[in-house]
Design an enzyme around this catalytic site. Structure first.
Site, mmCIF file in Angstrom:
data_model
loop_
_atom_site.group_PDB
_atom_site.id
_atom_site.type_symbol
_atom_site.label_atom_id
_atom_site.label_comp_id
_atom_site.label_asym_id
_atom_site.label_seq_id
_atom_site.Cartn_x
_atom_site.Cartn_y
_atom_site.Cartn_z
ATOM 1 C CG ASP A 118 -0.196 0.097 2.555
ATOM 2 O OD1 ASP A 118 1.048 0.067 2.542
ATOM 3 O OD2 ASP A 118 -0.873 0.220 3.584
ATOM 4 C CG ASP A 120 1.202 3.197 4.854
ATOM 5 O OD1 ASP A 120 0.119 2.732 5.235
ATOM 6 O OD2 ASP A 120 2.178 2.481 4.531
ATOM 7 C CE LYS A 233 8.400 -4.381 4.287
ATOM 8 N NZ LYS A 233 7.780 -3.097 4.658
HETATM 9 N N1 LIG Z 1 2.176 -0.858 15.592
HETATM 10 C C1 LIG Z 1 2.557 0.315 15.110
HETATM 11 N N2 LIG Z 1 3.210 1.194 15.893
HETATM 12 C C2 LIG Z 1 3.619 2.375 15.443
HETATM 13 N N3 LIG Z 1 3.419 2.789 14.170
HETATM 14 C C3 LIG Z 1 2.771 1.963 13.356
HETATM 15 C C4 LIG Z 1 2.301 0.675 13.757
HETATM 16 N N4 LIG Z 1 1.695 0.081 12.701
HETATM 17 C C5 LIG Z 1 1.785 0.949 11.686
HETATM 18 N N5 LIG Z 1 2.420 2.078 12.057
HETATM 19 C C6 LIG Z 1 2.757 3.233 11.221
HETATM 20 O O1 LIG Z 1 2.048 3.155 10.012
HETATM 21 C C7 LIG Z 1 2.967 2.954 8.934
HETATM 22 C C8 LIG Z 1 2.326 2.125 7.852
HETATM 23 O O2 LIG Z 1 1.983 0.842 8.343
HETATM 24 P P1 LIG Z 1 1.888 -0.389 7.346
HETATM 25 O O3 LIG Z 1 1.177 -1.454 8.100
HETATM 26 O O4 LIG Z 1 1.349 0.039 6.042
HETATM 27 O O5 LIG Z 1 3.392 -0.853 7.265
HETATM 28 P P2 LIG Z 1 4.562 -0.465 6.271
HETATM 29 O O6 LIG Z 1 5.757 -0.109 7.127
HETATM 30 O O7 LIG Z 1 4.144 0.565 5.280
HETATM 31 O O8 LIG Z 1 4.850 -1.857 5.561
HETATM 32 P P3 LIG Z 1 4.023 -2.559 4.350
HETATM 33 O O9 LIG Z 1 5.017 -2.675 3.253
HETATM 34 O O10 LIG Z 1 3.640 -3.868 4.940
HETATM 35 O O11 LIG Z 1 2.849 -1.687 4.044
HETATM 36 C C9 LIG Z 1 4.197 2.354 9.581
HETATM 37 O O12 LIG Z 1 5.360 2.496 8.816
HETATM 38 C C10 LIG Z 1 4.226 3.128 10.875
HETATM 39 O O13 LIG Z 1 4.775 4.402 10.696
HETATM 40 MG MG LIG Z 2 -0.745 0.801 5.614
HETATM 41 MG MG LIG Z 3 2.360 0.383 4.181
#
Ligand SMILES: Nc1ncnc2c1ncn2[C@@H]1O[C@H](COP(=O)(O)OP(=O)(O)OP(=O)(O)O)[C@@H](O)[C@H]1O
Ligand SMILES: [Mg+2]
Ligand SMILES: [Mg+2]
Length: 607
Positions: A118, A120, A233
């Protein structure tokens, strides 16, 4: 207050400027600032090749598509804020200049997103734009866009979010209202004073961006960090331990563990860092926290993770603390079960990377999916049913967000030693369901205590879980009578009725590989680990936060409790124990484990 140990590097007068600056990158001095040897560079090239073969890197065209989508989102935000400002009686020429920005964070911003990940994003608006407008007028603006599908607002979440699919890309969009008249393009979100007098939801929403930026600032070499994180990852996904919501670790937690490894080996190549990652975290003395920097004390009144002050923080099992104010533990969902599964995987990861670094295996081995179904004899299958894909998306999301509570309930039962939730959600085979319905499943592997004549009745636990989920669905106005949740107890032999045949074949093969591996390499890894760990510096410890047995506390030291499931999670049943011929639905079983189902959501197990 938060002790550090940076003396080793700073006392060395020969340190280069680069090394001196590295001292400030983490809580302790680096373990080794040695540059890579030729073999490390060769291993890194091989690692890159293996990752490419997994097709995780996006093409130029796919990256451009993401940029295009972000450009469109930005235009929509600007237009929305301008229109809203005019509605608030602002002169048009002023409304034109109040700005509004879209920041990215998470894996896309870190530069480690894989295909299909995704984006963010955070919408930052000036003070006259209220959160309620984001979830109302901006939501409606999105709804009008041809490219936007699967639009859903989760306004009551801990971090409120609008989720959507924008022309094929999943977007998670947050909102923050700053207390300023204008949001200039040059706005830097790292300034702590921006948080003054903001509401909690805005602070939490800003946190993602602030954390991502801080992580990038705290690693010594961003390119090496990225390649290492991509490898970790992929490994975590293949080994079923990538999921914040289910109590494993999510993207940001993995990013911080890798960032910490990079700080400890500032000049190492990615291949070395992958190996060191396993070396460090297979020995980490949880619940000592992983910190990327000394937490700063900003007195703005927001709650931060601090076990010296907050009693609940002392019960966190694997704290990995975000580096931006207000510091949070990113792993508060981790339970005893998920912790033991993650730690076991770290150990296995060390064994495999040890083989890779000594030329006995290639990188593919690290990314082989780990067997799940071969590990356990008993499973709970949670079956989620709904009427159409839209409902199913919502229903699955809701059940998933509550699943960790079921895991905690199960693992607290005296007779259960481990409840292992597989993060993958499987589609129920058509032969087993009404093809008009949407139907998918989660599997929980169970390990029971080895006691003669044990009775296990999970009826109430499952019923309570179902009630919690249904109640929540009603509260948020999502519940439909077609949404069903059913739990069944299934023995390993019956799994073929639920799983596509490929899954079982793959596990069989992988189990055989693991057996071969165990027979040949343990000795080597032991030797290598002992020689490299030296006398118990960082690699055998953790950041020096004082702890108490079983929980983190201000006063004494702790050894994390470890889980031993070797007695009944190994391949006791041979690979042939899968009943590949049967197509009938599960029935009452004779022998070691029996199942009684009094309602669709009750499971009684007797061992
Ligand atoms: N448990 C958490 N504690 C603190 N921040 C969080 C947590 N979960 C998500 N976040 C914040 O939201 C962001 C986006 O979360 P997401 O689940 O999309 O992970 P991602 O790091 O972008 O990896 P992915 O590639 O799986 O999307 C994280 O990078 C972080 O900044
Ligand atoms: Mg996300
Ligand atoms: Mg993400």
């Amino acid at each position: 207050m938060w002790p550090t140990n940076t003396s080793a590097l700073s006392s060395n007068k020969e340190n280069s400027k680069q090394e001196e600056s590295l001292v400030t990158l983490g809580m302790t001095s680096a373990i080794s600032a040695a540059p890579p040897k030729e073999i490390d560079l060769i291993k890194t090239t091989e690692l890159e090749g293996t990752l490419s073969a997994f097709n995780i890197f996006e093409t130029e065209q796919e990256l451009n598509h993401r940029m295009l989508i972000l450009g469109k989102l930005y235009s929509l935000v600007r237009q929305w804020i301008k229109d809203l400002s005019i509605k608030c009686n602002m002169p048009e020429n002023v409304a034109e200049n109040v700005g509004g920005k879209v920041y990215t964070f998470g894996s896309y911003r870190l530069g480690v997103h894989s295909k299909g990940a995704d984006i963010d994003a955070l919408c930052v608006a000036p003070k006259h734009v209220l959160r309620s407008e984001f979830f109302c007028s901006f939501y409606h603006l999105l709804k009008e866009q041809r490219e936007v599908t699967e639009l859903r607002a989760v306004e009551e979440a801990f971090v409120p979010v609008i989720k959507m699919n924008f022309d094929g890309i999943e977007i998670d969009m947050l909102f923050a209202r700053l207390l300023q008249k204008e949001i200039p393009d040059s706005m830097d979100l790292r300034d702590d004073n921006l948080l003054k007098n903001l509401d909690q939801k805005c602070v939490r929403s800003l946190n993602g961006c602030r954390v991502t930026d801080e992580i990038l600032r705290l690693v010594p070499n961003v390119d090496t960090f990225r390649l290492t994180l991509r490898a970790i990852k992929l490994w975590a996904k293949k080994h079923g331990i990538y999921s914040n919501v289910l109590g494993y670790l999510g993207g940001v937690s993995w990013a911080m563990l890798v960032a910490r490894t990079c700080q400890l080996y500032p000049n190492a190549a990615a291949a070395t860092l992958v190996y060191k990652f396993f070396l460090i975290f297979s020995k980490w003395q949880w619940p000592q926290p992983v910190l990327l920097k000394q937490p700063v004390n900003v007195s703005l009144g927001f709650a931060t993770w601090d076990p010296r002050i907050n009693v609940t923080d002392r019960y966190h099992l694997m704290p990995i603390i975000t580096p931006a104010y207000p510091q949070q533990n990113s792993t508060f969902n981790v339970s005893q079960s998920t912790k033991s599964i993650i730690v076991e995987e770290f150990k296995l990861g060390l064994q495999i990377t040890d083989e890779i670094m000594t030329g006995k295996a290639t990188w593919d081995k690290l990314f082989e999916p780990s067997p799940f179904f071969m590990k356990y004899k008993h499973f709970i299958v949670l079956i989620i049913t709904s009427a159409n894909p839209k409902e199913h998306l919502e229903w699955t999301g809701l059940v998933e967000s509550k699943l960790r509570f079921l895991i905690v309930t199960l693992e607290r039962k005296e007779v259960i030693t481990l409840a292992h939730i597989n993060p993958e959600n499987y589609v129920m085979p058509e032969t087993q369901r009404d093809p008009k319905n949407q139907c998918s499943m989660w599997f929980i592997g169970l390990v029971f205590k080895k006691t003669e004549g044990l009775n296990v009745d999970l009826t109430n636990d499952i019923q309570q879980f179902t009630e919690i989920v249904n109640k929540h669905a009603v509260n948020i106005d999502m519940y439909k009578s077609t949404m069903k949740l059913e739990a069944r107890h299934v023995k390993r032999k019956q799994l073929t009725q639920y799983l596509p045949p490929g899954v079982i074949k793959r596990e069989r093969k992988s189990s055989m590989n693991a057996a071969t591996r165990n027979g040949t390499t343990v000795e080597t890894s032991k030797k290598r680990r002992t020689s490299e760990c030296g006398g118990g510096g960082m690699e055998s410890g953790g950041e020096k936060i004082p702890t108490k047995k079983g929980r983190i506390s201000p006063s004494c030291n702790l050894n994390s409790s470890s889980f031993d499931d070797s007695s009944n999670t190994t391949n006791e049943d041979s690979c042939n124990s899968f009943d590949t011929s049967s197509t009938s639905p599960p029935t009452m079983m004779k022998g070691l484990v029996k199942l009684t189902q009094s309602t669709s959501t009750s499971t009684t197990v007797y061992t």
